[in-house]
Enzyme design. Structure first.
Site, PDB file in Angstrom:
ATOM      1  N   SER A 182       0.796  -1.232   0.000  1.00 35.67           N
ATOM      2  CA  SER A 182       0.000   0.000   0.000  1.00 35.67           C
ATOM      3  C   SER A 182       0.823   1.273   0.000  1.00 35.67           C
ATOM      4  O   SER A 182       0.330   2.324  -0.374  1.00 35.67           O
ATOM      5  CB  SER A 182      -0.946  -0.003   1.196  1.00 35.67           C
ATOM      6  N   HIS A 210      -5.584  -3.546  -2.480  1.00 37.41           N
ATOM      7  CA  HIS A 210      -5.294  -2.567  -3.542  1.00 37.41           C
ATOM      8  C   HIS A 210      -5.262  -3.200  -4.925  1.00 37.41           C
ATOM      9  O   HIS A 210      -4.855  -2.551  -5.881  1.00 37.41           O
ATOM     10  CB  HIS A 210      -3.956  -1.880  -3.255  1.00 37.41           C
ATOM     11  N   LYS A 241     -11.977   0.531  -1.143  1.00 38.68           N
ATOM     12  CA  LYS A 241     -11.124   1.136  -2.174  1.00 38.68           C
ATOM     13  C   LYS A 241     -11.869   1.071  -3.516  1.00 38.68           C
ATOM     14  O   LYS A 241     -12.826   1.832  -3.694  1.00 38.68           O
ATOM     15  CB  LYS A 241      -9.769   0.443  -2.153  1.00 38.68           C
TER      16      LYS A 241
HETATM   17  C1  LIG Z   1      -3.330  -3.596   2.291  1.00 33.66           C
HETATM   18  C2  LIG Z   1      -4.519  -3.235   3.110  1.00 33.66           C
HETATM   19  N1  LIG Z   1      -5.187  -4.204   3.756  1.00 33.66           N
HETATM   20  C3  LIG Z   1      -6.264  -3.937   4.511  1.00 33.66           C
HETATM   21  C4  LIG Z   1      -6.716  -2.641   4.682  1.00 33.66           C
HETATM   22  C5  LIG Z   1      -7.875  -2.390   5.608  1.00 33.66           C
HETATM   23  O1  LIG Z   1      -9.017  -2.091   4.923  1.00 33.66           O
HETATM   24  P1  LIG Z   1     -10.231  -1.287   5.588  1.00 33.66           P
HETATM   25  O2  LIG Z   1     -10.015   0.142   5.269  1.00 33.66           O
HETATM   26  O3  LIG Z   1     -11.422  -1.868   4.898  1.00 33.66           O
HETATM   27  O4  LIG Z   1     -10.256  -1.570   7.039  1.00 33.66           O
HETATM   28  C6  LIG Z   1      -6.070  -1.611   4.031  1.00 33.66           C
HETATM   29  C7  LIG Z   1      -6.574  -0.227   4.194  1.00 33.66           C
HETATM   30  O5  LIG Z   1      -5.878   0.739   4.173  1.00 33.66           O
HETATM   31  C8  LIG Z   1      -4.937  -1.902   3.225  1.00 33.66           C
HETATM   32  O6  LIG Z   1      -4.277  -0.923   2.614  1.00 33.66           O
END
Ligand SMILES: Cc1ncc(COP(=O)(O)O)c(C=O)c1O
Length: 393
Positions: A182, A210, A241
């Protein structure tokens, strides 16, 4: 020492605020897809994860309104008890089909997916192996399990092999990686991870937060992108997202889903996704599948920005996706760069430790299918001008 002493001693955010450089918790008053308004001023949004640009699509908004009318505003309870809708079940069937897995399980956020799933899977006789750059939710999920947690340097599969070799063969093993990282925008090397996992009888989990919408022939994620879906045991994802909503899921075998449905604490002890949020995801999946041109636009914009930034001379690291970090280095300079862009009408995300290693502070930028050429040209011109003034390029 009093439990609040750490709060008294925590001055970092107050100092940055006093310098007029605090970038977080900006109150967005109004949002129109690629633009937001803050204190009455328009900003081009290059800090969202709205890759498909679906959050303001009229079909999405209609689906949400219809679900509000039919089911009300919230479910007031966990799916385990009173909060399970036919819509949640329908979404799970759709996600299983979309990701090419037997089953799926829907949670209220992506973060909770990792907490509940990894937490429930890693028992005392198990070890979980994490890439050091894995998202915080994976790191935290691993901490919630009762087993051992082992970390390897980002993408270093030689080190991972050594760590796997050092484990007793009888221990259960799970390797958990981000499909797309990310803060870097690079991909996990799934084709290399799969034989390693097989050799050591380890299960493989890929966080596709992502990647959904972005990678794969129909936006179906990293495993589909590499053509290795059958070799990945668990795929997790978020709806916050590309899918324009909130919530998350895990997909895998029916047996694992059944276990998690009855053991994942963040699923059982937390209220379910609201009806409108579920309906949005169902509609977003339909649009993503039926309009591949959105993904093409996203990639066109992504390549334009990658090439534009590289031509200016910015260091954007090893990104391969619409996440394009501008590496700045020191924290103070990063905040100054953020502020100058913000004042010029561009919203970016400054990322500093602990989210990234010391000295590798960056502005995380990310692109949408719906950004216009005009917006992106303005971003490139402005970044070049300010980047030169601040000696970033
Ligand atoms: C790689 C990754 N996994 C999980 C999440 C968590 O997602 P959520 O925003 O639905 O809690 C994010 C959110 O930023 C993320 O970037």
């Amino acid at each position: 020492m009093h439990v609040f002493a750490k709060c008294e001693n925590f001055t970092a955010s107050r100092e940055v605020k006093a310098a007029g450089l605090y970038p977080y918790f900006q109150p967005i008053e109004k949002s129109c897809d690629t633009e937001v308004f803050i204190e009455g001023k328009r900003k081009i949004m290059i800090g969202s994860n709205n890759y498909m640009g679906l959050t303001h699509d009229p079909r999405i908004l209609e689906a949400a309104k219809a679900a509000l009318d039919r089911y009300g505003s919230g479910n007031t309870g966990s799916r385990f008890l009173n909060g399970n809708l036919d819509l949640h079940d329908l979404l799970e069937d759709r996600l299983a089909e979309f990701t090419g897995k037997e089953g799926a399980l829907v949670f209220s956020t992506g973060y909770q997916v990792a907490l509940g799933s990894i937490g429930a899977l890693i028992g005392r006789t198990d070890t979980v192996f994490l890439d050091k750059f894995d998202h915080a939710c994976i790191q935290d999920g691993a901490r919630l399990g009762f087993g051992d947690v082992v970390r390897f340097p980002h993408g270093d599969l030689v080190r991972l092999r050594r760590l796997l070799e050092a484990q007793k063969p009888e221990r259960g093993k799970l390797i958990a990686v981000d499909g797309v990282y990310s803060m870097e925008g690079d991909l996990a090397d799934l084709p290399a991870l799969i034989p390693l996992a097989k050799e050591f009888d380890a299960a493989l989990l890929v966080d596709d937060a992502h990647s959904l919408g972005v990678l794969g022939p129909k936006g179906d994620g990293t495993a589909a992108h590499f053509g290795v879906t059958d070799d990945i045991d668990l795929i997790t994802g978020t709806f916050s997202k590309s899918l324009a909503s909130i919530g998350g899921f895990i997909a895998g075998s029916d047996t694992v889903m059944e276990y998690l449905q009855n053991n994942a604490r963040s699923l059982i002890f937390s209220a379910s996704m609201p009806p409108s949020a579920v309906a949005i995801v169902l509609k977003a999946l339909e649009i993503i599948e039926s309009e591949p041109e959105r993904r093409e636009l996203l990639w066109k914009n992504t390549h334009k920005m990658m090439e534009g930034f590289r031509a200016i001379g910015f260091d954007i690291g090893p990104t391969e996706t619409p996440i394009i970090p501008i590496l700045v280095g020191p924290m103070e300079k990063t905040f100054h760069f953020w502020k100058a862009l913000f004042d010029a009408g561009i919203f970016t995300n400054p990322v500093v430790p602990p989210a990234v290693p010391e000295g590798s502070c960056r502005l995380r930028t990310s692109y949408m299918a719906t950004h216009t050429d005009e917006q992106l040209d303005y971003v490139l011109e402005t970044m070049e001008k300010i980047g030169k003034q601040l000696d970033v390029v």
